[in-house]
Design an enzyme around this catalytic site. Structure first.
Site, PDB file in Angstrom:
ATOM      1  N   SER A  15      -6.224 -10.891  -1.102  1.00  0.00           N
ATOM      2  CA  SER A  15      -6.350 -11.550   0.199  1.00  0.00           C
ATOM      3  C   SER A  15      -5.698 -10.690   1.273  1.00  0.00           C
ATOM      4  O   SER A  15      -4.912  -9.786   0.977  1.00  0.00           O
ATOM      5  CB  SER A  15      -5.689 -12.945   0.189  1.00  0.00           C
ATOM      6  OG  SER A  15      -4.291 -12.834   0.008  1.00  0.00           O
ATOM      7  N   ILE A  17      -4.321  -8.192   3.872  1.00  0.00           N
ATOM      8  CA  ILE A  17      -4.242  -6.731   3.939  1.00  0.00           C
ATOM      9  C   ILE A  17      -4.622  -6.098   2.606  1.00  0.00           C
ATOM     10  O   ILE A  17      -5.331  -5.090   2.558  1.00  0.00           O
ATOM     11  CB  ILE A  17      -2.815  -6.296   4.359  1.00  0.00           C
ATOM     12  CG1 ILE A  17      -2.524  -6.735   5.800  1.00  0.00           C
ATOM     13  CG2 ILE A  17      -2.659  -4.784   4.226  1.00  0.00           C
ATOM     14  CD1 ILE A  17      -1.078  -6.528   6.208  1.00  0.00           C
ATOM     15  N   ASP A  59       2.571 -11.385 -12.454  1.00  0.00           N
ATOM     16  CA  ASP A  59       3.706 -11.717 -11.595  1.00  0.00           C
ATOM     17  C   ASP A  59       4.550 -10.456 -11.536  1.00  0.00           C
ATOM     18  O   ASP A  59       5.289 -10.144 -12.462  1.00  0.00           O
ATOM     19  CB  ASP A  59       4.509 -12.883 -12.173  1.00  0.00           C
ATOM     20  CG  ASP A  59       5.663 -13.305 -11.268  1.00  0.00           C
ATOM     21  OD1 ASP A  59       5.954 -12.571 -10.301  1.00  0.00           O
ATOM     22  OD2 ASP A  59       6.272 -14.355 -11.532  1.00  0.00           O
ATOM     23  N   LYS A 115       8.754   1.288 -10.831  1.00  0.00           N
ATOM     24  CA  LYS A 115       9.432   1.662 -12.078  1.00  0.00           C
ATOM     25  C   LYS A 115       8.474   1.561 -13.271  1.00  0.00           C
ATOM     26  O   LYS A 115       8.426   2.448 -14.133  1.00  0.00           O
ATOM     27  CB  LYS A 115      10.624   0.734 -12.299  1.00  0.00           C
ATOM     28  CG  LYS A 115      11.574   1.152 -13.405  1.00  0.00           C
ATOM     29  CD  LYS A 115      12.617   2.115 -12.884  1.00  0.00           C
ATOM     30  CE  LYS A 115      13.754   2.286 -13.876  1.00  0.00           C
ATOM     31  NZ  LYS A 115      14.736   3.282 -13.408  1.00  0.00           N
ATOM     32  N   SER A 131       6.435  -2.633   4.111  1.00  0.00           N
ATOM     33  CA  SER A 131       7.609  -3.279   4.704  1.00  0.00           C
ATOM     34  C   SER A 131       7.146  -4.115   5.893  1.00  0.00           C
ATOM     35  O   SER A 131       6.350  -5.019   5.729  1.00  0.00           O
ATOM     36  CB  SER A 131       8.666  -2.233   5.094  1.00  0.00           C
ATOM     37  OG  SER A 131       8.159  -1.302   6.032  1.00  0.00           O
ATOM     38  N   THR A 178      -4.138 -12.713   9.218  1.00  0.00           N
ATOM     39  CA  THR A 178      -4.410 -12.847   7.794  1.00  0.00           C
ATOM     40  C   THR A 178      -4.192 -14.303   7.368  1.00  0.00           C
ATOM     41  O   THR A 178      -3.616 -15.108   8.113  1.00  0.00           O
ATOM     42  CB  THR A 178      -3.482 -11.954   6.951  1.00  0.00           C
ATOM     43  OG1 THR A 178      -2.144 -12.491   6.987  1.00  0.00           O
ATOM     44  CG2 THR A 178      -3.475 -10.520   7.455  1.00  0.00           C
TER      45      THR A 178
END
Length: 238
Positions: A15, A17, A59, A115, A131, A178
């Site tokens: 959804s 961006i 998740d 990671k 960010s 959005t």
């Protein structure tokens, strides 16, 4: 740098961006893998994108879940992370638990994702995180988001050194039209957009496609790393 045939993972690609970014990479003839916590959103997004895309439920706040996801994906070329939820509220009123939850989502979620993805990337790969302009110019009630966004920006600068020659960058959007604002009454939402449009030098709020183009640019430009790309319509100037 051509993205044709490149494997691109977009977390949050169902959804807003993230969906726009997934579509933009498909237009570049990339093979796109999208991931989301919602199986319903995955099904809908895959149907909307309509070609050369696969989807997984994940998740990304869970290290085990992220590791399992990337083991299924296997080797790939570019990672984009647009997922992550924040928290708004005056510092004196926002519960610490809500702040911790926001950090778990937007900061630690992106940290864990990188990671877990690292073993499957190559020396020509790129990583692009997300960010937001509140890290640079927070309004009242955005101290938590200011801290999280600033932490993500700082993480990217460090990772661009630690993970070289893999390139690591971050997109910092301003206000974007959005579904994140879909919970607001339409009249209130439109009033907010109109007010912001009148203030911004570009004269409008961003559409998801405006931001998506930046993720494509950062994947394609092999000489860009350690950079925060601020795409806010000039909001930091007002």
């Amino acid at each position: 740098m051509s993205l044709e045939g490149k494997r691109v993972v977009v977390l949050g690609g169902t959804s807003g961006i993230g969906l726009a970014a997934a579509k933009a990479f498909v237009k570049e003839s990339s093979h796109v893998i999208i991931a989301s916590r919602s199986s319903e959103k995955l099904t809908k997004a895959k149907a909307e994108i309509g070609s050369d895309v696969e989807g997984y439920e994940i998740d990304f706040r869970s290290e085990e879940g992220a590791k399992n996801f990337f083991s299924k994906v296997g080797e790939f070329d570019h990672l984009v992370v647009t997922a992550g939820e924040g928290a708004m509220g005056h510092f004196s009123e926002l519960p610490v638990a809500a702040v911790r939850e926001a950090f778990d989502s937007k900061f630690w979620g992106q940290y864990i994702t990188v990671k877990s993805a690292l073993p499957y990337l190559n020396n020509k790969s790129s990583i692009t995180l997300t960010s937001g302009v509140y890290g640079l110019r927070p309004p009242r009630g955005a101290s938590t988001l200011a801290a999280i966004n600033s932490a993500v920006d700082g993480l990217v600068r460090g990772l661009s050194v630690d993970l070289a020659p893999i390139r690591v960058n971050v997109v910092s959007p301003g206000i974007v039209d959005t579904p994140i604002y879909s919970g607001m009454p339409a009249e209130q939402r439109n009033k907010m957009y109109n007010s912001m449009s009148q203030q911004l030098p570009v004269g409008r709020v961003a559409q998801p496609e405006d931001i998506a183009a930046t993720y494509v640019y950062l994947a394609k430009n092999g000489f860009t790393t350690g950079t925060t790309v601020l795409i806010d319509g000039g909001a930091h100037l007002i």
